[in-house]
Design an enzyme around this catalytic site. Structure first.
Site, short mmCIF file in Angstrom:
data_model
loop_
_atom_site.label_atom_id
_atom_site.label_comp_id
_atom_site.label_asym_id
_atom_site.label_seq_id
_atom_site.Cartn_x
_atom_site.Cartn_y
_atom_site.Cartn_z
N ASN A 83 0.85 -1.38 -0.13
CA ASN A 83 0.00 -0.11 0.13
C ASN A 83 0.83 1.38 0.17
OD1 ASN A 83 -2.61 -1.35 0.07
ND2 ASN A 83 -2.60 -1.43 2.22
N HIS A 84 0.57 2.21 -0.63
CA HIS A 84 0.89 3.59 -0.81
C HIS A 84 0.18 4.53 -0.09
CE1 HIS A 84 4.48 2.86 -3.87
NE2 HIS A 84 4.23 1.57 -3.35
N ARG A 85 0.70 5.73 0.15
CA ARG A 85 -0.24 6.87 0.74
C ARG A 85 -0.95 7.31 -0.35
NH1 ARG A 85 0.39 8.43 6.11
NH2 ARG A 85 -1.32 10.18 5.56
#
Length: 209
Positions: A83-85
Protein backbone atom coordinates in the site's frame (compact mmCIF):
# COMPACT_ATOMS: atom_id res chain seq x y z
CA UNK A 1 -10.78 -48.14 7.42
CA UNK A 2 -8.59 -45.32 6.17
CA UNK A 3 -9.63 -41.71 6.41
CA UNK A 4 -7.92 -40.14 3.41
CA UNK A 5 -4.34 -38.88 3.25
CA UNK A 6 -2.70 -37.45 6.32
CA UNK A 7 -2.93 -33.64 6.44
CA UNK A 8 0.81 -33.70 7.10
CA UNK A 9 1.54 -35.33 3.73
CA UNK A 10 3.37 -33.03 1.35
CA UNK A 11 2.03 -34.64 -1.84
CA UNK A 12 -1.34 -36.25 -1.00
CA UNK A 13 -1.72 -37.61 -4.55
CA UNK A 14 1.53 -39.47 -5.20
CA UNK A 15 1.12 -39.37 -8.97
CA UNK A 16 0.56 -35.60 -8.93
CA UNK A 17 3.61 -33.82 -7.44
CA UNK A 18 2.16 -30.54 -8.73
CA UNK A 19 -0.26 -30.61 -5.79
CA UNK A 20 0.79 -30.02 -2.18
CA UNK A 21 -0.98 -29.79 1.12
CA UNK A 22 -0.10 -26.18 1.67
CA UNK A 23 0.66 -26.15 5.38
CA UNK A 24 3.52 -28.61 4.82
CA UNK A 25 5.49 -26.10 2.73
CA UNK A 26 4.82 -22.88 4.63
CA UNK A 27 7.71 -21.41 6.61
CA UNK A 28 6.46 -17.88 7.34
CA UNK A 29 4.78 -17.77 10.79
CA UNK A 30 2.46 -15.02 9.53
CA UNK A 31 0.91 -17.41 6.99
CA UNK A 32 -1.50 -19.78 8.73
CA UNK A 33 -3.10 -22.61 6.76
CA UNK A 34 -5.60 -25.23 7.88
CA UNK A 35 -5.50 -28.97 7.34
CA UNK A 36 -6.19 -30.44 3.88
CA UNK A 37 -5.97 -27.13 2.03
CA UNK A 38 -4.07 -27.70 -1.18
CA UNK A 39 -2.19 -25.62 -3.74
CA UNK A 40 -1.86 -26.81 -7.33
CA UNK A 41 1.04 -25.56 -9.45
CA UNK A 42 2.65 -27.58 -12.23
CA UNK A 43 6.00 -25.78 -11.89
CA UNK A 44 6.67 -24.71 -8.29
CA UNK A 45 4.02 -25.88 -5.79
CA UNK A 46 6.51 -25.73 -2.92
CA UNK A 47 7.17 -22.04 -3.55
CA UNK A 48 3.69 -20.81 -2.70
CA UNK A 49 5.08 -18.07 -0.47
CA UNK A 50 6.39 -16.23 -3.54
CA UNK A 51 2.72 -15.57 -4.36
CA UNK A 52 2.25 -13.68 -1.09
CA UNK A 53 3.56 -10.27 -2.07
CA UNK A 54 4.69 -7.28 0.03
CA UNK A 55 4.38 -9.38 3.18
CA UNK A 56 6.93 -7.62 5.40
CA UNK A 57 7.68 -8.85 8.92
CA UNK A 58 7.74 -5.35 10.39
CA UNK A 59 4.10 -4.81 9.38
CA UNK A 60 2.91 -8.01 11.03
CA UNK A 61 -0.20 -8.65 8.95
CA UNK A 62 -1.28 -12.26 8.55
CA UNK A 63 -2.60 -14.40 5.74
CA UNK A 64 -5.02 -16.90 7.27
CA UNK A 65 -6.47 -19.72 5.15
CA UNK A 66 -8.93 -22.25 6.51
CA UNK A 67 -9.33 -26.01 6.07
CA UNK A 68 -10.25 -27.89 2.90
CA UNK A 69 -9.55 -24.99 0.53
CA UNK A 70 -8.65 -25.49 -3.13
CA UNK A 71 -6.11 -22.98 -4.43
CA UNK A 72 -5.30 -23.00 -8.14
CA UNK A 73 -2.07 -22.10 -9.91
CA UNK A 74 -1.08 -18.45 -9.79
CA UNK A 75 -3.38 -17.30 -7.00
CA UNK A 76 -1.73 -14.18 -5.56
CA UNK A 77 -2.18 -12.34 -2.30
CA UNK A 78 -1.25 -8.65 -2.11
CA UNK A 79 -0.45 -7.80 1.50
CA UNK A 80 -0.40 -4.47 3.31
CA UNK A 81 3.23 -3.73 2.50
CA UNK A 82 2.15 -2.97 -1.05
CA UNK A 83 0.00 0.00 0.00
CA UNK A 84 1.08 3.58 -0.74
CA UNK A 85 -0.31 6.82 0.66
CA UNK A 86 -2.86 8.10 -1.85
CA UNK A 87 -3.77 11.23 0.13
CA UNK A 88 -0.38 12.81 -0.57
CA UNK A 89 0.40 14.87 -3.64
CA UNK A 90 2.81 12.08 -4.67
CA UNK A 91 2.37 8.31 -4.86
CA UNK A 92 6.12 7.81 -4.42
CA UNK A 93 7.19 6.43 -1.01
CA UNK A 94 10.10 8.83 -0.48
CA UNK A 95 10.56 8.19 3.28
CA UNK A 96 11.32 4.48 2.98
CA UNK A 97 14.54 5.24 1.08
CA UNK A 98 16.06 7.25 3.96
CA UNK A 99 19.25 9.29 3.41
CA UNK A 100 17.44 12.49 4.26
CA UNK A 101 14.07 11.49 2.83
CA UNK A 102 12.94 9.96 6.13
CA UNK A 103 11.97 13.48 7.17
CA UNK A 104 8.61 12.81 5.49
CA UNK A 105 8.00 9.51 7.30
CA UNK A 106 4.29 9.37 8.27
CA UNK A 107 2.98 8.14 11.60
CA UNK A 108 1.33 5.29 9.72
CA UNK A 109 1.00 3.71 6.30
CA UNK A 110 -2.30 2.41 4.93
CA UNK A 111 -3.25 -0.80 6.72
CA UNK A 112 -6.33 -2.91 5.99
CA UNK A 113 -5.75 -5.76 8.42
CA UNK A 114 -5.25 -9.48 7.94
CA UNK A 115 -6.34 -11.30 4.80
CA UNK A 116 -8.62 -14.17 5.79
CA UNK A 117 -9.88 -17.02 3.62
CA UNK A 118 -12.52 -19.21 5.23
CA UNK A 119 -13.00 -22.97 5.02
CA UNK A 120 -13.92 -24.95 1.90
CA UNK A 121 -13.11 -21.99 -0.38
CA UNK A 122 -12.12 -22.41 -4.04
CA UNK A 123 -9.73 -19.79 -5.39
CA UNK A 124 -9.55 -20.07 -9.18
CA UNK A 125 -6.59 -19.78 -11.52
CA UNK A 126 -4.64 -16.53 -11.35
CA UNK A 127 -7.05 -14.87 -8.92
CA UNK A 128 -5.67 -11.97 -6.89
CA UNK A 129 -6.76 -11.01 -3.37
CA UNK A 130 -6.06 -7.48 -2.20
CA UNK A 131 -5.02 -6.54 1.36
CA UNK A 132 -7.46 -7.13 4.17
CA UNK A 133 -10.20 -8.91 2.23
CA UNK A 134 -12.21 -11.65 3.92
CA UNK A 135 -13.50 -14.57 1.86
CA UNK A 136 -16.34 -16.43 3.56
CA UNK A 137 -16.72 -20.18 4.00
CA UNK A 138 -17.75 -22.06 0.89
CA UNK A 139 -17.12 -19.14 -1.46
CA UNK A 140 -15.77 -19.43 -5.00
CA UNK A 141 -13.50 -16.86 -6.66
CA UNK A 142 -13.47 -17.24 -10.44
CA UNK A 143 -10.27 -17.46 -12.47
CA UNK A 144 -8.35 -14.21 -13.02
CA UNK A 145 -10.59 -12.28 -10.65
CA UNK A 146 -9.29 -9.40 -8.54
CA UNK A 147 -10.93 -9.42 -5.12
CA UNK A 148 -10.99 -5.90 -3.68
CA UNK A 149 -13.87 -6.35 -1.23
CA UNK A 150 -14.86 -9.09 1.18
CA UNK A 151 -16.83 -12.04 -0.18
CA UNK A 152 -19.89 -13.45 1.58
CA UNK A 153 -20.04 -17.16 2.45
CA UNK A 154 -21.17 -19.51 -0.33
CA UNK A 155 -21.04 -16.73 -2.90
CA UNK A 156 -19.49 -16.95 -6.37
CA UNK A 157 -17.60 -13.83 -7.44
CA UNK A 158 -15.75 -12.99 -10.63
CA UNK A 159 -14.24 -10.18 -12.66
CA UNK A 160 -11.96 -7.20 -12.08
CA UNK A 161 -12.95 -5.94 -9.65
CA UNK A 162 -14.74 -9.10 -8.54
CA UNK A 163 -18.51 -8.82 -8.27
CA UNK A 164 -21.09 -11.24 -6.95
CA UNK A 165 -22.30 -13.55 -9.72
CA UNK A 166 -24.63 -15.70 -7.66
CA UNK A 167 -25.19 -17.45 -4.36
CA UNK A 168 -24.44 -21.14 -4.41
CA UNK A 169 -27.52 -21.96 -2.33
CA UNK A 170 -30.57 -20.23 -0.90
CA UNK A 171 -30.23 -18.21 2.31
CA UNK A 172 -31.68 -20.92 4.55
CA UNK A 173 -29.31 -23.57 3.22
CA UNK A 174 -26.31 -21.28 3.58
CA UNK A 175 -27.24 -20.52 7.17
CA UNK A 176 -27.60 -24.23 7.90
CA UNK A 177 -24.20 -25.01 6.39
CA UNK A 178 -22.57 -22.27 8.43
CA UNK A 179 -24.11 -23.77 11.56
CA UNK A 180 -23.15 -27.36 10.69
CA UNK A 181 -19.49 -26.49 9.92
CA UNK A 182 -18.65 -29.99 8.73
CA UNK A 183 -15.00 -28.96 8.21
CA UNK A 184 -14.51 -28.94 11.99
CA UNK A 185 -15.64 -32.55 12.39
CA UNK A 186 -12.93 -35.11 13.08
CA UNK A 187 -11.69 -36.78 9.93
CA UNK A 188 -13.25 -40.15 10.79
CA UNK A 189 -16.69 -38.52 10.99
CA UNK A 190 -16.08 -36.65 7.75
CA UNK A 191 -15.10 -39.90 6.04
CA UNK A 192 -18.21 -41.71 7.32
CA UNK A 193 -20.41 -38.96 5.93
CA UNK A 194 -18.68 -38.13 2.65
CA UNK A 195 -21.68 -39.07 0.53
CA UNK A 196 -23.70 -36.39 2.35
CA UNK A 197 -20.91 -33.81 2.26
CA UNK A 198 -20.31 -34.52 -1.43
CA UNK A 199 -23.99 -34.16 -2.20
CA UNK A 200 -26.74 -31.57 -2.07
CA UNK A 201 -29.24 -33.17 0.31
CA UNK A 202 -29.32 -30.94 3.40
CA UNK A 203 -31.50 -33.40 5.31
CA UNK A 204 -28.90 -36.13 4.82
CA UNK A 205 -26.14 -33.84 6.05
CA UNK A 206 -28.18 -32.85 9.10
CA UNK A 207 -28.56 -36.53 10.01
CA UNK A 208 -24.79 -36.77 10.28
CA UNK A 209 -24.52 -34.16 13.01
Amino acid sequence: MTHGPSPDTKHPIAAQPRLVYLKTVITNPNIIVGDYTYYDDVEHPENFERNVLYHFDFIGDKLIIGKFCSIATGVTFIMNGGNHRTDWFTNYPFPVFGQGWEVAMPNEWPYKGDTVVGHDVWLGYDATLMPGVQVGDGAIVAAKSVVTQSVAPYTVVGGNPARQLRQRFDDATIQALLEIQWWHWDIAKITRNLTAICGADLAALRQAI
